[in-house]
Design an enzyme around this catalytic site. Structure first.
Site, PDB file in Angstrom:
ATOM      1  N   THR A   9       0.932  -1.586  -0.091  1.00  0.00           N
ATOM      2  CA  THR A   9      -0.374  -0.079   0.086  1.00  0.00           C
ATOM      3  C   THR A   9       0.925   1.613  -0.206  1.00  0.00           C
ATOM      4  O   THR A   9       1.904   1.453   0.469  1.00  0.00           O
ATOM      5  CB  THR A   9      -0.878   0.392   1.222  1.00  0.00           C
ATOM      6  OG1 THR A   9      -1.859   1.217   0.779  1.00  0.00           O
ATOM      7  CG2 THR A   9      -0.043   0.294   2.291  1.00  0.00           C
ATOM      8  N   HIS A  13      -2.015   6.553   6.091  1.00  0.00           N
ATOM      9  CA  HIS A  13      -3.246   6.294   7.386  1.00  0.00           C
ATOM     10  C   HIS A  13      -3.516   4.498   7.525  1.00  0.00           C
ATOM     11  O   HIS A  13      -3.480   4.471   8.272  1.00  0.00           O
ATOM     12  CB  HIS A  13      -5.152   6.816   6.522  1.00  0.00           C
ATOM     13  CG  HIS A  13      -5.055   7.956   6.587  1.00  0.00           C
ATOM     14  ND1 HIS A  13      -4.656   8.901   6.955  1.00  0.00           N
ATOM     15  CD2 HIS A  13      -4.542   8.512   4.938  1.00  0.00           C
ATOM     16  CE1 HIS A  13      -5.558   9.736   6.439  1.00  0.00           C
ATOM     17  NE2 HIS A  13      -5.429  10.189   5.527  1.00  0.00           N
ATOM     18  N   ASP A  70      -7.698  -5.233   1.539  1.00  0.00           N
ATOM     19  CA  ASP A  70      -8.857  -4.922   1.584  1.00  0.00           C
ATOM     20  C   ASP A  70      -9.190  -4.893   1.447  1.00  0.00           C
ATOM     21  O   ASP A  70     -10.014  -5.793   2.647  1.00  0.00           O
ATOM     22  CB  ASP A  70      -8.565  -5.333   0.216  1.00  0.00           C
ATOM     23  CG  ASP A  70      -9.397  -4.619  -1.211  1.00  0.00           C
ATOM     24  OD1 ASP A  70      -8.833  -3.167  -1.556  1.00  0.00           O
ATOM     25  OD2 ASP A  70     -10.526  -5.142  -1.545  1.00  0.00           O
TER      26      ASP A  70
HETATM   27  P1  IMP Z   1      -9.512  -0.402   0.309  1.00  0.00           P
HETATM   28  O1  IMP Z   1      -9.683  -0.871  -0.707  1.00  0.00           O
HETATM   29  O2  IMP Z   1      -8.980  -1.236   1.143  1.00  0.00           O
HETATM   30  O3  IMP Z   1      -7.816   1.354  -0.173  1.00  0.00           O
HETATM   31  O4  IMP Z   1     -10.401  -0.230   0.794  1.00  0.00           O
HETATM   32  C1  IMP Z   1     -11.372   0.913   0.545  1.00  0.00           C
HETATM   33  C2  IMP Z   1     -12.053   2.418   0.708  1.00  0.00           C
HETATM   34  O5  IMP Z   1     -12.891   1.727   2.198  1.00  0.00           O
HETATM   35  C3  IMP Z   1     -11.602   3.127   1.105  1.00  0.00           C
HETATM   36  O6  IMP Z   1     -11.071   3.932   0.009  1.00  0.00           O
HETATM   37  C4  IMP Z   1     -12.469   4.142   2.137  1.00  0.00           C
HETATM   38  O7  IMP Z   1     -12.674   4.537   1.428  1.00  0.00           O
HETATM   39  C5  IMP Z   1     -12.749   2.922   2.660  1.00  0.00           C
HETATM   40  N1  IMP Z   1     -12.265   2.709   4.478  1.00  0.00           N
HETATM   41  C6  IMP Z   1     -10.900   1.613   4.217  1.00  0.00           C
HETATM   42  N2  IMP Z   1     -10.631   1.170   5.055  1.00  0.00           N
HETATM   43  C7  IMP Z   1     -11.705   2.750   5.354  1.00  0.00           C
HETATM   44  C8  IMP Z   1     -11.689   2.569   7.356  1.00  0.00           C
HETATM   45  O8  IMP Z   1     -10.503   1.907   8.177  1.00  0.00           O
HETATM   46  N3  IMP Z   1     -12.128   3.871   7.294  1.00  0.00           N
HETATM   47  C9  IMP Z   1     -12.971   4.362   6.600  1.00  0.00           C
HETATM   48  N4  IMP Z   1     -12.748   4.393   5.350  1.00  0.00           N
HETATM   49  C10 IMP Z   1     -12.600   3.355   5.056  1.00  0.00           C
END
Ligand code: IMP
Length: 196
Positions: A9, A13, A70
């Site tokens: 990643t 955050h 994910d």
């Molecule tokens: P990712 O594919 O794991 O990056 O997550 C997809 C989307 O889910 C991110 O772009 C955020 O909009 C949302 N997301 C993931 N983790 C969190 C979290 O801990 N808090 C709030 N939104 C999250």
């Protein structure tokens, strides 16, 4: 010397959250640390598939032990949408403000505002693949509250709390969140199976 583990990643955050949990034993390297600036295509139709795709990408390219996560926000009243499409719910621009507006709009006429975050982590160690999952239940609110965190944090209130993730901040979020649960499983696994 600490062992190295690549986290697939560049989300600062997530990195901060995960480094805090693993900091005593692992040096967690980001894609940026590997000088990898590509966005890994997330072409899977489930969280599991996407996590595996991202971890395999790193393993195939660098041959280093690595993991990828994910995460999706799943809303029962919306048939568990946005789920795997959480980042781009309101469009390819991946705008959190627009995503939150869309979800609040979609829920306007619904009684059930319950929601959960689910994180899947795929770990590749010595070429072997392992999956871990963390989930946190809660509910969504109409008006954003708080300025910490990211994504849907300002409208998500975890079960047992009266503040949003964006009000609670990382210190508390890290003890209860979907990602913390999944990362702690990963950590327990690494300790049990891979410590010398
Ligand atoms: P990712 O594919 O794991 O990056 O997550 C997809 C989307 O889910 C991110 O772009 C955020 O909009 C949302 N997301 C993931 N983790 C969190 C979290 O801990 N808090 C709030 N939104 C999250």
């Amino acid at each position: 010397m600490k062992k190295q583990l690549v986290f697939a990643t560049n989300n600062r955050h997530k990195l901060e959250e995960v480094r805090l949990i693993l900091e005593n034993t692992y040096q967690v390297l980001s894609l940026e640390d590997m000088d990898c600036w590509e966005e890994i295509p997330e072409t899977g139709s489930t969280l599991e598939e996407n996590a595996r795709i991202k971890a395999r990408f790193v393993w195939n390219r660098y041959g280093l032990d690595c993991f990828a996560d994910d995460t999706g926000l799943e809303v029962p009243a919306l048939n568990n949408a946005p789920g795997v499409y959480s980042a781009r719910y309101a469009g390819e621009q991946k705008n959190s403000e627009e995503n939150m507006c869309k979800i609040v709009w979609e829920l306007a006429n619904k009684d059930d505002w319950s929601a959960h975050f689910r994180t899947v982590i795929a770990l590749i160690c010595g070429g072997q693949e392992y999956l871990f999952e963390g989930k946190i239940n809660g509910h969504l609110i109409k008006e954003k509250r708080g300025d910490k965190g990211f994504g849907y944090d300002p409208i998500f209130v975890p079960q047992g709390q009266d503040k949003t993730f964006a009000e609670l901040g990382n210190e508390i979020k890290n003890t209860i969140s979907h990602r913390a649960i999944a990362v702690n499983q990963l950590k327990a696994f690494l300790y049990e199976n891979l410590s010398e």
